[in-house]
Motif scaffolding. Structure first.
Motif, PDB file in Angstrom:
ATOM      1  N   VAL A  62       0.856  -1.183   0.000  1.00 21.34           N
ATOM      2  CA  VAL A  62       0.000   0.000   0.000  1.00 21.34           C
ATOM      3  C   VAL A  62       0.893   1.235   0.000  1.00 21.34           C
ATOM      4  O   VAL A  62       1.868   1.310   0.758  1.00 21.34           O
ATOM      5  CB  VAL A  62      -0.914   0.020   1.252  1.00 21.34           C
ATOM      6  N   LEU A  63       0.539   2.192  -0.862  1.00 21.18           N
ATOM      7  CA  LEU A  63       1.323   3.424  -0.953  1.00 21.18           C
ATOM      8  C   LEU A  63       0.542   4.585  -0.338  1.00 21.18           C
ATOM      9  O   LEU A  63      -0.629   4.810  -0.675  1.00 21.18           O
ATOM     10  CB  LEU A  63       1.643   3.708  -2.423  1.00 21.18           C
ATOM     11  N   THR A  64       1.191   5.293   0.573  1.00 25.20           N
ATOM     12  CA  THR A  64       0.588   6.458   1.236  1.00 25.20           C
ATOM     13  C   THR A  64       1.687   7.443   1.606  1.00 25.20           C
ATOM     14  O   THR A  64       2.842   7.042   1.781  1.00 25.20           O
ATOM     15  CB  THR A  64      -0.176   6.023   2.504  1.00 25.20           C
ATOM     16  N   ARG A  65       1.312   8.709   1.744  1.00 27.74           N
ATOM     17  CA  ARG A  65       2.275   9.703   2.249  1.00 27.74           C
ATOM     18  C   ARG A  65       2.125   9.871   3.753  1.00 27.74           C
ATOM     19  O   ARG A  65       2.870  10.611   4.372  1.00 27.74           O
ATOM     20  CB  ARG A  65       2.056  11.051   1.560  1.00 27.74           C
ATOM     21  N   ASP A  66       1.137   9.206   4.327  1.00 24.50           N
ATOM     22  CA  ASP A  66       0.816   9.349   5.754  1.00 24.50           C
ATOM     23  C   ASP A  66       1.792   8.520   6.595  1.00 24.50           C
ATOM     24  O   ASP A  66       1.752   7.287   6.578  1.00 24.50           O
ATOM     25  CB  ASP A  66      -0.633   8.874   5.962  1.00 24.50           C
ATOM     26  N   SER A  67       2.643   9.203   7.358  1.00 29.06           N
ATOM     27  CA  SER A  67       3.671   8.477   8.123  1.00 29.06           C
ATOM     28  C   SER A  67       3.067   7.687   9.285  1.00 29.06           C
ATOM     29  O   SER A  67       3.714   6.817   9.850  1.00 29.06           O
ATOM     30  CB  SER A  67       4.735   9.442   8.636  1.00 29.06           C
ATOM     31  N   ASP A  68       1.823   7.977   9.656  1.00 28.06           N
ATOM     32  CA  ASP A  68       1.173   7.245  10.764  1.00 28.06           C
ATOM     33  C   ASP A  68       0.389   6.025  10.282  1.00 28.06           C
ATOM     34  O   ASP A  68      -0.112   5.253  11.100  1.00 28.06           O
ATOM     35  CB  ASP A  68       0.193   8.175  11.513  1.00 28.06           C
ATOM     36  N   ARG A  82       7.291   6.205  -4.478  1.00 33.25           N
ATOM     37  CA  ARG A  82       7.530   5.366  -5.655  1.00 33.25           C
ATOM     38  C   ARG A  82       8.909   4.725  -5.560  1.00 33.25           C
ATOM     39  O   ARG A  82       9.081   3.537  -5.852  1.00 33.25           O
ATOM     40  CB  ARG A  82       7.421   6.269  -6.885  1.00 33.25           C
ATOM     41  N   LYS A  83       9.877   5.520  -5.101  1.00 34.18           N
ATOM     42  CA  LYS A  83      11.248   5.014  -5.010  1.00 34.18           C
ATOM     43  C   LYS A  83      11.344   3.846  -4.030  1.00 34.18           C
ATOM     44  O   LYS A  83      12.017   2.844  -4.317  1.00 34.18           O
ATOM     45  CB  LYS A  83      12.189   6.150  -4.593  1.00 34.18           C
ATOM     46  N   GLU A  84      10.673   3.957  -2.895  1.00 32.16           N
ATOM     47  CA  GLU A  84      10.707   2.858  -1.921  1.00 32.16           C
ATOM     48  C   GLU A  84      10.184   1.566  -2.542  1.00 32.16           C
ATOM     49  O   GLU A  84      10.721   0.491  -2.314  1.00 32.16           O
ATOM     50  CB  GLU A  84       9.832   3.199  -0.702  1.00 32.16           C
ATOM     51  N   PHE A 101       2.574  -6.218  -9.505  1.00 31.88           N
ATOM     52  CA  PHE A 101       1.374  -5.821 -10.238  1.00 31.88           C
ATOM     53  C   PHE A 101       0.814  -4.544  -9.623  1.00 31.88           C
ATOM     54  O   PHE A 101       0.377  -4.554  -8.469  1.00 31.88           O
ATOM     55  CB  PHE A 101       0.301  -6.911 -10.175  1.00 31.88           C
ATOM     56  N   VAL A 102       0.837  -3.463 -10.374  1.00 31.45           N
ATOM     57  CA  VAL A 102       0.202  -2.229  -9.932  1.00 31.45           C
ATOM     58  C   VAL A 102      -1.282  -2.367 -10.276  1.00 31.45           C
ATOM     59  O   VAL A 102      -1.650  -2.526 -11.442  1.00 31.45           O
ATOM     60  CB  VAL A 102       0.831  -1.002 -10.623  1.00 31.45           C
ATOM     61  N   ILE A 103      -2.130  -2.345  -9.232  1.00 36.21           N
ATOM     62  CA  ILE A 103      -3.545  -2.669  -9.472  1.00 36.21           C
ATOM     63  C   ILE A 103      -4.457  -1.443  -9.367  1.00 36.21           C
ATOM     64  O   ILE A 103      -5.671  -1.579  -9.469  1.00 36.21           O
ATOM     65  CB  ILE A 103      -4.034  -3.789  -8.533  1.00 36.21           C
ATOM     66  N   GLY A 104      -3.871  -0.251  -9.125  1.00 31.44           N
ATOM     67  CA  GLY A 104      -4.706   0.954  -9.093  1.00 31.44           C
ATOM     68  C   GLY A 104      -4.656   1.646  -7.751  1.00 31.44           C
ATOM     69  O   GLY A 104      -3.896   1.234  -6.871  1.00 31.44           O
ATOM     70  N   PHE A 112       3.290   5.167 -11.858  1.00 31.08           N
ATOM     71  CA  PHE A 112       4.213   4.129 -12.340  1.00 31.08           C
ATOM     72  C   PHE A 112       4.255   4.028 -13.862  1.00 31.08           C
ATOM     73  O   PHE A 112       4.904   3.137 -14.401  1.00 31.08           O
ATOM     74  CB  PHE A 112       3.869   2.769 -11.699  1.00 31.08           C
ATOM     75  N   ASP A 113       3.587   4.957 -14.558  1.00 26.93           N
ATOM     76  CA  ASP A 113       3.645   4.999 -16.018  1.00 26.93           C
ATOM     77  C   ASP A 113       5.123   5.112 -16.413  1.00 26.93           C
ATOM     78  O   ASP A 113       5.861   5.916 -15.849  1.00 26.93           O
ATOM     79  CB  ASP A 113       2.860   6.218 -16.526  1.00 26.93           C
ATOM     80  N   GLY A 114       5.562   4.270 -17.331  1.00 26.88           N
ATOM     81  CA  GLY A 114       6.977   4.261 -17.718  1.00 26.88           C
ATOM     82  C   GLY A 114       7.715   3.063 -17.135  1.00 26.88           C
ATOM     83  O   GLY A 114       8.804   2.723 -17.588  1.00 26.88           O
ATOM     84  N   CYS A 115       7.130   2.406 -16.123  1.00 26.16           N
ATOM     85  CA  CYS A 115       7.764   1.231 -15.490  1.00 26.16           C
ATOM     86  C   CYS A 115       7.217  -0.086 -16.028  1.00 26.16           C
ATOM     87  O   CYS A 115       7.808  -1.144 -15.786  1.00 26.16           O
ATOM     88  CB  CYS A 115       7.500   1.218 -13.978  1.00 26.16           C
TER      89      CYS A 115
END
Ligand SMILES: NC(=O)c1ccc[n+]([C@@H]2O[C@H](COP(=O)([O-])OP(=O)(O)OC[C@H]3O[C@@H](n4cnc5c(N)ncnc54)[C@H](OP(=O)(O)O)[C@@H]3O)[C@@H](O)[C@H]2O)c1
Length: 170
Positions: A62-68, A82-84, A101-104, A112-115
């Motif tokens: 799961v990708l989030t900017r929320d550090s908590d 994205r880098k992580e 698999f990037v599922i949305g 992730f366009d380009g990957c």
């Protein structure tokens, strides 16, 4: 391999109110067969829409900017950029490496366009109300279609759908 997998309607709609606009068991079966045993990456909004439940047999990222933001499950990893994600993918142990698999949702396909080496695109034969669409500026022309399989509607699936697979031209 890094791939994208999604389902869109005839006008590109992919989501409504944090979830899918349709109920199509046949399409979910295709999703399960394609992603089983691999890693599936989704944005935080999509994971929240799934009530924060990991899908069996896959590593959920799961990708989030929320550090908590935390998820208490050994099958879920939370990343914050994205880098992580790409660092994790590239430094996997070769013997046990998983495809990614990037599922949305839409934000993830743009990020992730380009990957992507491969795309699994389902077109649902219908039009739905929605608030999220597949990104219009995604570079589909960078890919060539390698297969197209159509499933008719039936007693369990109110709509037919076509699964198209593409490979990167690069
Ligand atoms: N039809 C399909 O195949 C399909 C597939 C998946 C999802 N969907 C649908 O799509 C909709 C959700 O899509 P969406 O585009 O609104 O949201 P999303 O991509 O699921 O999630 C967006 C969230 O991802 C996080 N994020 C985005 N960029 C980031 C970055 N660079 N670094 C770290 N975190 C980042 C942010 O989380 P924070 O706000 O927590 O920081 C952002 O709010 C839902 O309706 C879902 O059901 C459809």
């Amino acid at each position: 391999m890094v791939a994208a997998i999604w389902a869109e309607d005839e006008e590109g709609v992919i989501g409504v109110n944090g979830t899918l606009p349709w109920s199509l068991p046949g399409e979910l079966q295709h999703f399960k067969e394609t992603t089983y045993g691999q890693a599936i990456l989704m944005g935080r909004k999509t994971f929240d829409g799934m009530k924060r439940r990991a899908l069996p047999g896959r590593l959920t990222i799961v990708l989030t900017r929320d550090s908590d933001y935390q998820v208490d499950s050994e099958n879920v990893q939370v990343f914050r950029s994205r880098k992580e994600v790409l660092d994790w993918y590239q430094t996997q142990d070769k013997a046990t490496a998983r495809d990614l698999f990037v599922i949305g949702g839409a934000e993830m396909f743009t990020l992730f366009d380009g990957c992507f080496e491969r795309l699994y695109r389902t077109i649902v034969h219908g039009r739905f109300d929605g608030d999220t669409s597949f990104p219009e500026n995604f570079k589909l022309n960078d890919f060539c279609e390698i297969s197209s399989v159509t499933h008719a509607s039936d007693e369990k699936n109110n709509y037919g759908f076509t699964v198209k697979t593409y490979e990167s031209k690069k």
